[in-house]
Design a protein around this motif. Structure first.
Motif, PDB file in Angstrom:
ATOM      1  N   GLY A 438       0.788  -1.221   0.000  1.00 39.55           N
ATOM      2  CA  GLY A 438       0.000   0.000   0.000  1.00 39.55           C
ATOM      3  C   GLY A 438       0.821   1.272   0.000  1.00 39.55           C
ATOM      4  O   GLY A 438       0.260   2.361  -0.076  1.00 39.55           O
ATOM      5  N   SER A 439       2.161   1.177   0.120  1.00 37.80           N
ATOM      6  CA  SER A 439       2.981   2.383   0.121  1.00 37.80           C
ATOM      7  C   SER A 439       4.080   2.247  -0.926  1.00 37.80           C
ATOM      8  O   SER A 439       4.684   1.183  -1.067  1.00 37.80           O
ATOM      9  CB  SER A 439       3.602   2.621   1.497  1.00 37.80           C
ATOM     10  OG  SER A 439       4.473   1.569   1.850  1.00 37.80           O
ATOM     11  N   PRO A 440       4.354   3.311  -1.673  1.00 35.98           N
ATOM     12  CA  PRO A 440       5.336   3.237  -2.759  1.00 35.98           C
ATOM     13  C   PRO A 440       6.773   3.328  -2.246  1.00 35.98           C
ATOM     14  O   PRO A 440       7.028   3.776  -1.127  1.00 35.98           O
ATOM     15  CB  PRO A 440       4.982   4.454  -3.614  1.00 35.98           C
ATOM     16  CG  PRO A 440       4.441   5.449  -2.620  1.00 35.98           C
ATOM     17  CD  PRO A 440       3.704   4.627  -1.593  1.00 35.98           C
ATOM     18  N   THR A 441       7.692   2.913  -3.090  1.00 35.62           N
ATOM     19  CA  THR A 441       9.115   3.105  -2.800  1.00 35.62           C
ATOM     20  C   THR A 441       9.441   4.585  -2.955  1.00 35.62           C
ATOM     21  O   THR A 441       9.027   5.236  -3.910  1.00 35.62           O
ATOM     22  CB  THR A 441       9.969   2.278  -3.773  1.00 35.62           C
ATOM     23  OG1 THR A 441       9.677   0.893  -3.568  1.00 35.62           O
ATOM     24  CG2 THR A 441      11.451   2.528  -3.545  1.00 35.62           C
ATOM     25  N   ILE A 442      10.191   5.119  -1.996  1.00 34.64           N
ATOM     26  CA  ILE A 442      10.517   6.543  -2.008  1.00 34.64           C
ATOM     27  C   ILE A 442      12.010   6.731  -2.256  1.00 34.64           C
ATOM     28  O   ILE A 442      12.841   6.176  -1.526  1.00 34.64           O
ATOM     29  CB  ILE A 442      10.129   7.215  -0.672  1.00 34.64           C
ATOM     30  CG1 ILE A 442       8.621   7.039  -0.425  1.00 34.64           C
ATOM     31  CG2 ILE A 442      10.514   8.683  -0.672  1.00 34.64           C
ATOM     32  CD1 ILE A 442       8.173   7.523   0.948  1.00 34.64           C
ATOM     33  N   GLU A 443      12.332   7.497  -3.282  1.00 36.54           N
ATOM     34  CA  GLU A 443      13.732   7.779  -3.568  1.00 36.54           C
ATOM     35  C   GLU A 443      14.239   8.861  -2.636  1.00 36.54           C
ATOM     36  O   GLU A 443      13.625   9.923  -2.499  1.00 36.54           O
ATOM     37  CB  GLU A 443      13.904   8.214  -5.021  1.00 36.54           C
ATOM     38  CG  GLU A 443      15.348   8.471  -5.398  1.00 36.54           C
ATOM     39  CD  GLU A 443      15.535   8.728  -6.880  1.00 36.54           C
ATOM     40  OE1 GLU A 443      16.624   9.199  -7.253  1.00 36.54           O
ATOM     41  OE2 GLU A 443      14.592   8.465  -7.653  1.00 36.54           O
ATOM     42  N   GLY A 444      15.341   8.584  -1.955  1.00 33.82           N
ATOM     43  CA  GLY A 444      15.920   9.536  -1.024  1.00 33.82           C
ATOM     44  C   GLY A 444      17.043  10.330  -1.662  1.00 33.82           C
ATOM     45  O   GLY A 444      17.130  10.442  -2.879  1.00 33.82           O
ATOM     46  N   HIS A 445      17.930  10.836  -0.842  1.00 37.19           N
ATOM     47  CA  HIS A 445      18.981  11.707  -1.354  1.00 37.19           C
ATOM     48  C   HIS A 445      20.115  10.899  -1.983  1.00 37.19           C
ATOM     49  O   HIS A 445      20.412   9.780  -1.562  1.00 37.19           O
ATOM     50  CB  HIS A 445      19.537  12.586  -0.227  1.00 37.19           C
ATOM     51  CG  HIS A 445      20.194  11.806   0.865  1.00 37.19           C
ATOM     52  ND1 HIS A 445      19.497  11.254   1.922  1.00 37.19           N
ATOM     53  CD2 HIS A 445      21.499  11.476   1.054  1.00 37.19           C
ATOM     54  CE1 HIS A 445      20.338  10.612   2.725  1.00 37.19           C
ATOM     55  NE2 HIS A 445      21.556  10.735   2.222  1.00 37.19           N
ATOM     56  N   PRO A 446      20.764  11.451  -2.991  1.00 35.28           N
ATOM     57  CA  PRO A 446      21.903  10.766  -3.613  1.00 35.28           C
ATOM     58  C   PRO A 446      23.148  10.862  -2.722  1.00 35.28           C
ATOM     59  O   PRO A 446      23.248  11.753  -1.883  1.00 35.28           O
ATOM     60  CB  PRO A 446      22.096  11.538  -4.921  1.00 35.28           C
ATOM     61  CG  PRO A 446      21.548  12.891  -4.651  1.00 35.28           C
ATOM     62  CD  PRO A 446      20.421  12.708  -3.678  1.00 35.28           C
ATOM     63  N   PHE A 447      24.059   9.943  -2.910  1.00 34.71           N
ATOM     64  CA  PHE A 447      25.343  10.006  -2.217  1.00 34.71           C
ATOM     65  C   PHE A 447      26.412   9.409  -3.126  1.00 34.71           C
ATOM     66  O   PHE A 447      26.100   8.790  -4.143  1.00 34.71           O
ATOM     67  CB  PHE A 447      25.293   9.294  -0.861  1.00 34.71           C
ATOM     68  CG  PHE A 447      25.111   7.792  -0.936  1.00 34.71           C
ATOM     69  CD1 PHE A 447      26.201   6.936  -0.779  1.00 34.71           C
ATOM     70  CD2 PHE A 447      23.844   7.223  -1.128  1.00 34.71           C
ATOM     71  CE1 PHE A 447      26.046   5.561  -0.827  1.00 34.71           C
ATOM     72  CE2 PHE A 447      23.688   5.845  -1.175  1.00 34.71           C
ATOM     73  CZ  PHE A 447      24.789   5.005  -1.019  1.00 34.71           C
ATOM     74  N   SER A 448      27.661   9.620  -2.785  1.00 35.86           N
ATOM     75  CA  SER A 448      28.773   9.132  -3.598  1.00 35.86           C
ATOM     76  C   SER A 448      29.550   8.061  -2.842  1.00 35.86           C
ATOM     77  O   SER A 448      29.672   8.113  -1.619  1.00 35.86           O
ATOM     78  CB  SER A 448      29.720  10.289  -3.957  1.00 35.86           C
ATOM     79  OG  SER A 448      29.059  11.241  -4.757  1.00 35.86           O
ATOM     80  N   VAL A 449      30.061   7.101  -3.588  1.00 34.50           N
ATOM     81  CA  VAL A 449      30.851   6.021  -3.006  1.00 34.50           C
ATOM     82  C   VAL A 449      32.259   6.081  -3.592  1.00 34.50           C
ATOM     83  O   VAL A 449      32.440   5.934  -4.811  1.00 34.50           O
ATOM     84  CB  VAL A 449      30.221   4.647  -3.319  1.00 34.50           C
ATOM     85  CG1 VAL A 449      31.081   3.530  -2.744  1.00 34.50           C
ATOM     86  CG2 VAL A 449      28.805   4.573  -2.779  1.00 34.50           C
TER      87      VAL A 449
END
Length: 569
Positions: A438-449
């Motif tokens: 019932g809840s969508p996947t939420i894209e969060g903040h980008p980061f670098s590796v």
């Protein structure tokens, strides 16, 4: 006195061993601590017990690592969800080497585009050089040489030949199926087909004809009697070698020889069968090469090898003068033939087996495919390449291609690849919150590796294909429509890697797509694909669990891909 000296000596030995063990243990601890310290700011931070791209990992995959351990073969997106990121880090216990698992589309695009920074670990492929180096097992200038020889063979003309040969082969198979159906007590109501074997036979016949000029009928290829002077038929030799390739890789030569003198249950017979298969395959390949050399020397321009550009190019490169840039040694010639035979039939055979099972499980998708194929080939007579050529036909099987791509998304032949990092680099990644019911996947903040030189990257194709950031929250569902572009939608090319991407993507990609789409369309046009009777009353989930089982091998291998064929009226 002697007793005292002996006791003292024993104590000294025990003490020395204990100190040595302590030194090794402390060294291992410090090495692991430093490695974990270097990745502490990134998601993951777990122990990796076995190299996930080693041949041994394929053998152990059904039992180790377990589902809750990094490296589990069927993990898909599980650990990425747990860590909430498209890249996570781990450390291999034995070497303290840093492994970064990559399920990020942008990062994978960078990796597959930069062949200098991210390179194959050639040592992992050396065991596959049964006859010599080949296109798959080389890197840098050697790889360019092998590719320069083979690439021209995968032209538009050759793909058209694949279309022609596929139609010829499936029509011959239909004749055999119709005879079998008439003999079956339930023939009019359908008959069971175990898919892996006939799909392997079909795809082997296609690569044999279009790639190597070995144009054999379905019936002749089914004969068990080998040619004069051989112990195995061509098909038996190929299948034997494919089935036993990992056993061959992991068994030292000295141990195989020992098994011929010291009889050990199972191992001795397996070693004998494996050795015979590879020896007979080498003889069959040499026979192909001998015929090809004669035709090339004669300057023959039509028929035989002249129509099979791949073998013609390989043999031509082998016959060029010493020192020529494109020259292949005898060993490289045989090694490339073996590689193309293996890669050219097994991957497609297994993918097609999964595709037919999915057609049985999803009749509405099958109906769309049937309607598309019937528009291309109206009526119920045999299809021919003269009626519809590759140029006219392939582009009109849009839904069939989408369905096969969706199969490859759900069941990629190679779920993971590995790259060594030769220079310090930085990869983009994204934090995300996985969706729940019932809840969508939420894209969060980008980061670098920051990925230091000496690390290993695992290109996690299965995780990429199951990432809802690219494919939506219905990512677990079989939905061919997700591969159909529209005015408002374009499917994510960078998030689809069944053939890898970049310069080192599969050279036979169009070959595989052409034969697979052609087989699917022709079979569904003629037969209705149904779930076996023993599973017909089960729930869709129970049917999936039973029919879509797989195990690890050279590729993902279906273990119970069986369906019922019923002739359309």
């Amino acid at each position: 006195m002697d007793t005292i000296v002996s006791t003292a000596r024993s104590r000294w030995v025990v003490t020395a061993v204990a100190l040595l063990f302590l030194k090794v243990a402390v060294g291992r601890y410090l090495s692991l601590r430093n490695a974990f310290h270097s990745i502490r700011k990134y998601p993951g931070g777990r122990i990796l017990w076995i190299d996930p791209f080693h041949s041994l990992a394929l053998v152990l995959a059904p039992v180790f690592p377990r589902p809750n351990q990094i490296g589990y073969y069927g993990g898909k997106l599980f650990f990425y969800k747990e860590f909430g990121a498209t890249i996570f880090a781990s450390v291999r216990f034995l070497t303290s080497q840093r492994f970064f698992w990559v399920g990020d589309a942008e990062a994978l695009k960078i990796i597959t585009s930069d062949r200098n920074t991210f390179q194959k670990d050639i040592s992992q492929y050396e065991a596959l050089n049964f006859f010599g180096p080949n296109l798959v097992s080389t890197e840098a200038s050697d790889w360019k040489r092998h590719r320069a020889v083979a690439k021209p063979a995968f032209s538009e003309a050759n793909v058209a030949l694949v279309w022609t040969e596929t139609i010829r082969i499936v029509n011959k198979w239909f004749q055999q199926l119709d005879v079998a159906a008439k003999k079956s007590p339930n023939g009019t109501n359908g008959f069971i087909v175990d898919l892996v074997s006939p799909m392997a036979q079909a795809t082997l016949l296609v690569i044999s004809a279009a790639g190597f000029g070995r144009r054999v009928s379905w019936t002749a290829d089914s004969f068990d009697e080998p040619p004069t002077g051989f112990k195995l038929t061509f098909r038996s030799a190929v299948m034997n070698s494919v089935e036993n390739v990992i056993f061959y890789v992991l068994t030292p030569t000295w141990f195989s020889k020992l098994l011929s003198f010291v009889k050990i249950p199972y191992l001795s017979s397996r070693a004998h069968i494996t050795q015979q298969g590879f020896e007979q395959l080498e003889r069959h390949m040499l026979d192909l090469v001998s015929s090809a050399r004669a035709e090339v020397a004669e300057g023959k321009t039509s028929g035989g090898v002249s129509d099979a550009a791949l073998l013609k190019n390989l043999v031509g490169a082998n016959m060029t003068q010493e020192g020529d840039y494109k020259r292949l040694t005898d060993g490289e010639l045989l090694s490339n033939i073996f590689t193309f035979l293996l890669a050219g039939h097994e991957t497609s055979a297994h993918s097609l087996s999964f595709a037919f099972v999915l057609l049985a499980l999803y009749p509405e998708a099958q109906e769309k495919l049937y309607e598309e194929a019937s528009r291309l080939w109206p009526g119920d007579g045999p299809t021919t390449d003269l009626d519809v050529t590759y140029r006219d036909g392939f582009s009109k099987l849009e839904y069939t291609l989408a369905l096969f791509r969706e199969t490859l998304r759900l069941y990629p032949s190679e779920p993971r690849l590995a790259k060594d990092v030769h220079y310090d680099s930085v990869l983009p990644a994204v934090h995300f919150t996985p969706g729940s019911k019932g809840s969508p996947t939420i894209e969060g903040h980008p980061f670098s590796v920051a990925v230091p030189a000496g690390s290993v990257l695992i290109l996690d194709i299965w995780a990429l294909h199951m990432n809802p950031l690219y494919w939506g929250d219905d990512v677990e569902e079989f939905k061919p429509e997700r591969f159909l572009d529209s005015d408002s939608y374009r499917w994510p090319r960078n998030a689809f890697m069944p053939f890898s991407n970049g310069a080192r993507s599969c050279i036979g990609q169009r070959f595989a797509l052409t034969e697979s789409v052609c087989i699917l369309a022709n079979v569904v046009r003629r037969y209705e694909i149904l779930v076996p009777d023993d599973l017909a009353t089960k729930s869709i989930q129970e049917q999936k669990d039973a029919l879509l089982k797989w195990t690890t091998g050279v590729t993902i291998t279906p273990t119970n891909a069986r369906v019922k064929f019923r002739r359309r009226i």
